[in-house]
Design a protein around this motif. Structure first.
Motif, PDB file in Angstrom:
ATOM      1  N   ASP A  77      50.556  44.509  35.788  1.00 19.53           N
ATOM      2  CA  ASP A  77      50.636  43.210  36.441  1.00 19.53           C
ATOM      3  C   ASP A  77      50.465  42.123  35.390  1.00 19.53           C
ATOM      4  OD1 ASP A  77      50.330  40.894  37.928  1.00 19.53           O
ATOM      5  OD2 ASP A  77      49.165  41.868  39.514  1.00 19.53           O
ATOM      6  N   PRO A  78      51.405  41.166  35.292  1.00 18.22           N
ATOM      7  CA  PRO A  78      51.278  40.123  34.265  1.00 18.22           C
ATOM      8  C   PRO A  78      50.181  39.108  34.547  1.00 18.22           C
ATOM      9  CG  PRO A  78      53.182  39.697  35.643  1.00 18.22           C
ATOM     10  CD  PRO A  78      52.648  41.029  36.074  1.00 18.22           C
ATOM     11  N   HIS A  79      49.556  39.153  35.739  1.00 16.19           N
ATOM     12  CA  HIS A  79      48.551  38.156  36.094  1.00 16.19           C
ATOM     13  C   HIS A  79      47.145  38.742  36.210  1.00 16.19           C
ATOM     14  CE1 HIS A  79      51.780  35.319  36.857  1.00 16.19           C
ATOM     15  NE2 HIS A  79      52.372  36.228  37.606  1.00 16.19           N
ATOM     16  N   ARG A  80      47.016  40.006  36.551  1.00 16.72           N
ATOM     17  CA  ARG A  80      45.702  40.612  36.741  1.00 16.72           C
ATOM     18  C   ARG A  80      45.774  42.077  36.327  1.00 16.72           C
ATOM     19  NH1 ARG A  80      41.169  39.505  39.697  1.00 16.72           N
ATOM     20  NH2 ARG A  80      42.183  37.663  40.549  1.00 16.72           N
ATOM     21  N   MET A  81      44.785  42.500  35.533  1.00 17.01           N
ATOM     22  CA  MET A  81      44.728  43.896  35.110  1.00 17.01           C
ATOM     23  C   MET A  81      44.141  44.754  36.215  1.00 17.01           C
ATOM     24  SD  MET A  81      43.492  43.867  31.137  1.00 17.01           S
ATOM     25  CE  MET A  81      44.356  42.902  29.895  1.00 17.01           C
ATOM     26  N   ALA A  82      44.560  45.998  36.246  1.00 16.63           N
ATOM     27  CA  ALA A  82      43.949  46.958  37.153  1.00 16.63           C
ATOM     28  C   ALA A  82      42.564  47.341  36.634  1.00 16.63           C
ATOM     29  CB  ALA A  82      44.834  48.193  37.292  1.00 16.63           C
ATOM     30  N   THR A  83      41.802  47.999  37.496  1.00 18.41           N
ATOM     31  CA  THR A  83      40.435  48.359  37.114  1.00 18.41           C
ATOM     32  C   THR A  83      40.412  49.278  35.903  1.00 18.41           C
ATOM     33  OG1 THR A  83      39.684  48.111  39.391  1.00 18.41           O
ATOM     34  CG2 THR A  83      38.323  49.440  37.932  1.00 18.41           C
ATOM     35  N   ASP A  84      41.281  50.288  35.885  1.00 19.15           N
ATOM     36  CA  ASP A  84      41.274  51.212  34.752  1.00 19.15           C
ATOM     37  C   ASP A  84      41.776  50.536  33.486  1.00 19.15           C
ATOM     38  OD1 ASP A  84      43.792  50.926  35.826  1.00 19.15           O
ATOM     39  OD2 ASP A  84      44.403  52.989  35.461  1.00 19.15           O
TER      40      ASP A  84
ATOM     41  N   THR B  67      38.848  48.431  32.244  1.00 23.39           N
ATOM     42  CA  THR B  67      37.800  49.298  31.694  1.00 23.39           C
ATOM     43  C   THR B  67      38.165  49.780  30.301  1.00 23.39           C
ATOM     44  OG1 THR B  67      37.203  50.001  33.934  1.00 23.39           O
ATOM     45  CG2 THR B  67      36.469  51.387  32.100  1.00 23.39           C
ATOM     46  N   ALA B  68      39.426  50.167  30.118  1.00 25.03           N
ATOM     47  CA  ALA B  68      39.860  50.631  28.798  1.00 25.03           C
ATOM     48  C   ALA B  68      39.785  49.509  27.765  1.00 25.03           C
ATOM     49  CB  ALA B  68      41.276  51.189  28.880  1.00 25.03           C
ATOM     50  N   LEU B  69      40.211  48.297  28.136  1.00 20.86           N
ATOM     51  CA  LEU B  69      40.136  47.165  27.205  1.00 20.86           C
ATOM     52  C   LEU B  69      38.692  46.849  26.841  1.00 20.86           C
ATOM     53  CD1 LEU B  69      41.331  44.789  25.649  1.00 20.86           C
ATOM     54  CD2 LEU B  69      41.321  43.486  27.781  1.00 20.86           C
TER      55      LEU B  69
ATOM     56  N   LEU C  59      33.981  46.865  18.847  1.00 16.26           N
ATOM     57  CA  LEU C  59      33.811  45.717  17.955  1.00 16.26           C
ATOM     58  C   LEU C  59      32.513  44.972  18.245  1.00 16.26           C
ATOM     59  CD1 LEU C  59      37.462  44.314  18.143  1.00 16.26           C
ATOM     60  CD2 LEU C  59      36.489  45.782  16.373  1.00 16.26           C
ATOM     61  N   ASP C  60      31.645  45.555  19.084  1.00 17.48           N
ATOM     62  CA  ASP C  60      30.388  44.916  19.500  1.00 17.48           C
ATOM     63  C   ASP C  60      30.660  43.608  20.234  1.00 17.48           C
ATOM     64  OD1 ASP C  60      28.817  46.946  18.424  1.00 17.48           O
ATOM     65  OD2 ASP C  60      28.744  45.996  16.466  1.00 17.48           O
ATOM     66  N   LEU C  61      31.715  43.593  21.038  1.00 21.46           N
ATOM     67  CA  LEU C  61      32.087  42.419  21.818  1.00 21.46           C
ATOM     68  C   LEU C  61      32.200  42.799  23.284  1.00 21.46           C
ATOM     69  CD1 LEU C  61      34.899  40.958  19.514  1.00 21.46           C
ATOM     70  CD2 LEU C  61      32.524  40.207  19.651  1.00 21.46           C
ATOM     71  N   GLY C  62      32.014  41.817  24.144  1.00 21.15           N
ATOM     72  CA  GLY C  62      32.139  42.040  25.580  1.00 21.15           C
ATOM     73  C   GLY C  62      32.843  40.878  26.243  1.00 21.15           C
ATOM     74  N   ILE C  63      33.246  41.084  27.500  1.00 22.76           N
ATOM     75  CA  ILE C  63      33.907  40.056  28.296  1.00 22.76           C
ATOM     76  C   ILE C  63      33.211  39.993  29.642  1.00 22.76           C
ATOM     77  CG2 ILE C  63      36.084  39.229  29.281  1.00 22.76           C
ATOM     78  CD1 ILE C  63      37.567  41.044  27.418  1.00 22.76           C
ATOM     79  N   GLU C  64      33.053  38.807  30.132  1.00 21.61           N
ATOM     80  CA  GLU C  64      32.682  38.593  31.520  1.00 21.61           C
ATOM     81  C   GLU C  64      33.777  37.769  32.166  1.00 21.61           C
ATOM     82  OE1 GLU C  64      30.541  39.564  33.679  1.00 21.61           O
ATOM     83  OE2 GLU C  64      29.389  40.875  32.356  1.00 21.61           O
ATOM     84  N   PRO C  65      34.339  38.228  33.270  1.00 24.63           N
ATOM     85  CA  PRO C  65      33.850  39.285  34.148  1.00 24.63           C
ATOM     86  C   PRO C  65      34.087  40.693  33.597  1.00 24.63           C
ATOM     87  CG  PRO C  65      35.946  38.470  34.937  1.00 24.63           C
ATOM     88  CD  PRO C  65      35.564  37.584  33.796  1.00 24.63           C
ATOM     89  N   ASP C  66      33.130  41.580  33.860  1.00 21.68           N
ATOM     90  CA  ASP C  66      33.198  42.976  33.458  1.00 21.68           C
ATOM     91  C   ASP C  66      33.165  43.831  34.708  1.00 21.68           C
ATOM     92  OD1 ASP C  66      32.779  45.580  32.508  1.00 21.68           O
ATOM     93  OD2 ASP C  66      31.722  44.852  30.742  1.00 21.68           O
ATOM     94  N   VAL C  67      34.258  44.533  34.952  1.00 19.06           N
ATOM     95  CA  VAL C  67      34.387  45.298  36.191  1.00 19.06           C
ATOM     96  C   VAL C  67      33.369  46.421  36.263  1.00 19.06           C
ATOM     97  CG1 VAL C  67      36.092  46.902  35.267  1.00 19.06           C
ATOM     98  CG2 VAL C  67      36.105  46.361  37.705  1.00 19.06           C
ATOM     99  N   ARG C  68      32.878  46.884  35.126  1.00 18.59           N
ATOM    100  CA  ARG C  68      31.880  47.959  35.116  1.00 18.59           C
ATOM    101  C   ARG C  68      30.514  47.469  35.572  1.00 18.59           C
ATOM    102  NH1 ARG C  68      32.216  49.407  28.958  1.00 18.59           N
ATOM    103  NH2 ARG C  68      31.813  47.158  29.013  1.00 18.59           N
ATOM    104  N   PHE C  69      30.303  46.144  35.548  1.00 20.09           N
ATOM    105  CA  PHE C  69      29.018  45.559  35.918  1.00 20.09           C
ATOM    106  C   PHE C  69      29.124  44.768  37.216  1.00 20.09           C
ATOM    107  CE2 PHE C  69      28.439  46.680  31.590  1.00 20.09           C
ATOM    108  CZ  PHE C  69      27.083  46.827  31.383  1.00 20.09           C
ATOM    109  N   GLY C  70      30.032  45.200  38.087  1.00 25.19           N
ATOM    110  CA  GLY C  70      30.102  44.607  39.410  1.00 25.19           C
ATOM    111  C   GLY C  70      30.951  43.371  39.534  1.00 25.19           C
ATOM    112  N   ALA C  71      31.699  42.992  38.521  1.00 30.79           N
ATOM    113  CA  ALA C  71      32.560  41.813  38.575  1.00 30.79           C
ATOM    114  C   ALA C  71      34.000  42.248  38.837  1.00 30.79           C
ATOM    115  CB  ALA C  71      32.466  41.033  37.262  1.00 30.79           C
ATOM    116  N   PRO C  72      34.876  41.318  39.191  1.00 31.84           N
ATOM    117  CA  PRO C  72      36.281  41.674  39.427  1.00 31.84           C
ATOM    118  C   PRO C  72      36.994  42.007  38.127  1.00 31.84           C
ATOM    119  CG  PRO C  72      35.983  39.313  39.620  1.00 31.84           C
ATOM    120  CD  PRO C  72      34.608  39.899  39.501  1.00 31.84           C
ATOM    121  N   PRO C  73      38.169  42.660  38.201  1.00 30.68           N
ATOM    122  CA  PRO C  73      38.938  42.951  36.990  1.00 30.68           C
ATOM    123  C   PRO C  73      39.378  41.667  36.285  1.00 30.68           C
ATOM    124  CG  PRO C  73      39.708  44.285  38.834  1.00 30.68           C
ATOM    125  CD  PRO C  73      38.771  43.273  39.403  1.00 30.68           C
TER     126      PRO C  73
END
Length: 726
Positions: A358-365, A368-370, A377-391
């Motif tokens: 999807d060019p507008h929203r990533m799927a959950t998997d 998660t892979a990204l 690289l010791d970096l993170g993103i929020e929202p994080d689907v693994r921590f209860g946020a949307p993809p």
């Protein structure tokens, strides 16, 4: 000088001795020449070069009569003899039929196996013969059958010439015999095995069959094994030197020679030792197990070896963050962060590095892979689907540096913390949008460490919680949904939230406007907290008093059943003593020597009523004097008007009689000065500050807005007052 042959008996031309056959000067020797030389199992030696046999004037392109896999010089055609002699005269370097190379090896095998038992010169010639065979293997080893012949001959020569010294840095060929000989030389010299030889040991040991990772991803397996071998063993392991000697059963390619058994008792056979290989076998199995997820993925997607999708599946040692697409992603992220702990980015930027359906929203998997790639690289993103946020989707997102250790999933209290910061965003945003990268946003993010400490979040989750708050400030938080989202919180966590939200309200809106009070009161009701605490806590923080947040009990402070539940939830617990028998408070019957009974109260104690009466009279006199002084200062005129009598008014829901009467009295005018309100409250027997809080709380409970607003001049909200009184 070319040595002619006058005897009819064939002889061996030693290395370095030139000779002439059929008009060709052949340098270097290493073959049999003559007219007669009995074979080992026949009348004529196949490798004997007979100068009397006819030789064509040119090699031609004719076949090999009597040749095939077991050629013989006397059975070759004149054209083929010509080709063989040209090859010998050219230093055995030009292109030639593989069968003629085998014919040359027949003579070498006869020299080693037959003449070696009777001619002492053979032992001196072995190094030269081995060097020539090694050169032939490099030149003609492309042919499988010929390579096997040359490898077997080299195995024999290396075993016969092996010294008790360290071999070269790495194997130039890997046959079982060559590996045996090299390992034995390391063992007898007590030299640590380099990683390349340790890997050869595990690869050729008969008790260790090849694993799937060695076959499907050999390059990655070799790199990981080498890294871990060096990390674990430093310079390398020292192989034992007390094993049985190496035995080699050599089966010659010469058709007239039988199988020979060669034994070197001074060189231990490590490939026959099952015990010394155990440590390396365990390392090999560990390497294969860690590569198994990557191997399975690579079998399905063989074209993805160097892609970003492969990064999360690789062991950390194999991840190269300096080059390739991962290196490009790292450079982009570091430029955006520019030394900061977090920064707001557009989630659509990640589509440049990561493909999604999807060019507008990533799927959950896909998300998660990204996220797993960024974690490398010791970096993170929020929202994080693994921590209860949307993809991840196109739009605002928070890129931040992960703390260490960085977990791949939420801790036992992170869901409650995320719900609390969602409530905080609802309170902070009511007065207007808050830029997460502005001063107000930075002030709000600065409150997160206290909340994380109060909730005792797992290490590194405070950084993620700050990133979650920054992202939520760019979204719209629906207050109506907070009841469902805060259902995961415990009573203690809700009490912490109540204190924290009051701090957030004052931080976001120092004026503490009515809208902020109204939303905070509403959130208090959602959390099940007493709404009468809102004004108290806001007043405390508004005056500069910032009480510390209460804290949840640590794991060691919990009762044993709760500690077990926390442990089951994934919380790491320290080792603690095992309770054999719980203590009790029953007396044992043995009193301590210094434990004495308390002295009884003295009998006959009586109260002096006369003294009490005198103290009361003195207090009444002082109170009357002070009342006269302060009444004159506060009224400011000599003849104050007597207070208006309090008329009985209908009861107001949520207020007592005195506050209800005060509310009715406020309706007589649209506005009151603060001094007038204080006098009116005193006339109704209530404290002015407390009365203001009580009236506004009752109004917010019923209508959602306060009835009195202002500082020096209090304006009465007519619509709110009317709704309260009707």
């Amino acid at each position: 000088m070319v040595t002619p042959l006058h005897s009819t008996i064939g002889r061996w031309v030693p290395p370095g001795e030139p000779t002439e056959v059929g008009g060709h000067a052949i340098p270097g020797g290493l073959f049999y020449r003559g007219r007669q030389l009995p074979g080992a199992s026949g009348p004529v030696e196949p490798s004997l070069v007979d100068p009397d046999l006819p030789v064509a004037s040119s090699p031609g392109r004719h076949g090999l009569p009597g040749g095939g896999q077991n050629p013989a010089y006397h059975l070759l055609s004149p054209f083929t003899r010509k080709a063989y002699l040209v090859w010998l005269a050219g230093g055995r370097r030009s292109d030639v039929a593989p069968s003629l190379v085998r014919l040359f090896c027949f003579g070498l095998e006869r020299r080693i196996l037959v003449d070696g038992d009777v001619d002492p010169a053979v032992q001196r010639e072995l190094p030269a013969i081995a060097a020539e065979v090694r050169r032939l293997r490099v030149r003609y080893g492309d042919t499988t059958a010929l390579r096997e012949t040359l490898d077997h001959l080299l195995d024999l020569l290396e075993l016969l010439t092996a010294e008790r010294t360290v071999p070269g840095a790495g194997p130039d060929r890997e046959t079982p015999a060559a590996v045996k000989i090299a390992l034995a030389r390391f063992a007898v010299s007590s030299t640590p095995l380099p990683a390349v030889w340790a890997r050869a040991w595990t690869r050729h040991h008969p008790s260790l069959g090849p694993c799937r990772s060695e076959i499907d991803c050999p390059a990655e397996f070799e790199r990981l094994f080498t890294m871990r071998y060096r990390e674990r063993y430093g310079r390398g392991v020292v192989a034992p030197s007390d094993g049985t000697g190496i035995r080699l059963g050599y089966r010659p390619s010469h058709p007239g020679l039988a199988t020979a058994l060669v034994w070197r008792a001074d060189l231990p056979d490590l490939l026959a030792d099952r015990h010394s290989i155990r440590a390396l076998a365990a390392l090999r199995d560990e390497t294969a197990a860690d590569l198994e997820p990557y191997r399975r993925w690579l079998v399905r997607f063989p074209q993805g070896r160097d892609s970003l999708a492969a990064v999360p599946l690789l062991p950390a040692e194999l991840v190269d963050a300096r080059h390739g697409r991962l290196g490009a992603l790292r450079v982009w992220a570091e430029r955006r962060l520019d030394g900061r702990a977090r920064v707001m980015v557009d989630g659509g930027d990640f589509w440049d590095f990561w493909s999604a359906a999807d060019p507008h929203r990533m799927a959950t998997d896909e998300t998660t892979a990204l996220l797993s790639v960024l974690a490398r690289l010791d970096l993170g993103i929020e929202p994080d689907v693994r921590f209860g946020a949307p993809p991840l989707a196109r739009g605002p997102a928070t890129l931040f540096r992960l703390g260490r250790p960085a977990a791949g999933g939420p801790g036992p209290r992170f869901a409650s913390a995320a719900a609390i910061v969602r409530c905080a965003v609802a309170v902070a945003s009511v007065a207007g949008p808050v830029d997460p990268q502005g001063l107000a946003g930075a002030a709000l993010v600065g409150t997160v460490p206290d909340l994380a400490a109060a909730l005792r979040l797992a290490p590194g989750e405070d950084l993620r919680l700050a990133a979650r708050l920054s992202w939520l400030l760019t979204t719209r938080v629906e207050v109506d949904r907070l009841a469902r989202q805060t259902a995961v919180t415990t009573p203690v966590e809700r009490e912490i939230a109540g204190h924290y939200l009051a701090t957030v309200a004052v931080t976001a809106d120092p004026v503490i406007g009515p809208a902020t009070v109204a939303v905070l009161t509403r959130v208090y009701r959602i959390l099940g907290l007493p709404v009468d605490l809102v004004f108290q806590r806001l007043h405390e923080r508004g005056t500069g008093i910032v009480p510390s947040l209460p804290r949840t009990a640590s794991a060691e402070q919990l009762p044993l059943p709760d500690r077990r539940r926390a442990s089951a939830a994934g919380a790491e617990q320290p080792d603690e003593p095992v309770v054999v028998q719980a203590g009790d408070h029953r007396p044992t019957g043995y009193a301590l020597p210094w434990a004495v009974a308390a002295e009884p109260a003295p009998a006959g104690f009586r109260l002096d009523h006369a003294l009490v009466q005198r103290k009361v009279a003195d207090s009444d006199t002082a109170a009357a004097l002070l009342s006269t002084i302060f009444d004159e200062k506060e009224t400011g005129y000599a003849n104050p008007q007597p207070p208006c009598p309090i008329r009985e008014q209908p009861a107001v829901p949520g207020l007592d009689r005195m506050h209800g009467a005060l509310l009715h009295a406020l309706g007589e005018r649209p506005a009151w000065s603060r001094a007038e309100f204080d006098a009116l409250a005193a006339a109704h027997g209530v404290l002015p500050d407390g009365a203001l809080d009580v009236l506004n709380e009752a109004a917010i409970d019923v209508t959602g807005a306060p009835v009195l607003e202002g500082d020096t001049m209090l304006a009465v909200a007519d619509d709110v007052l009317l709704e309260l009184l009707t």
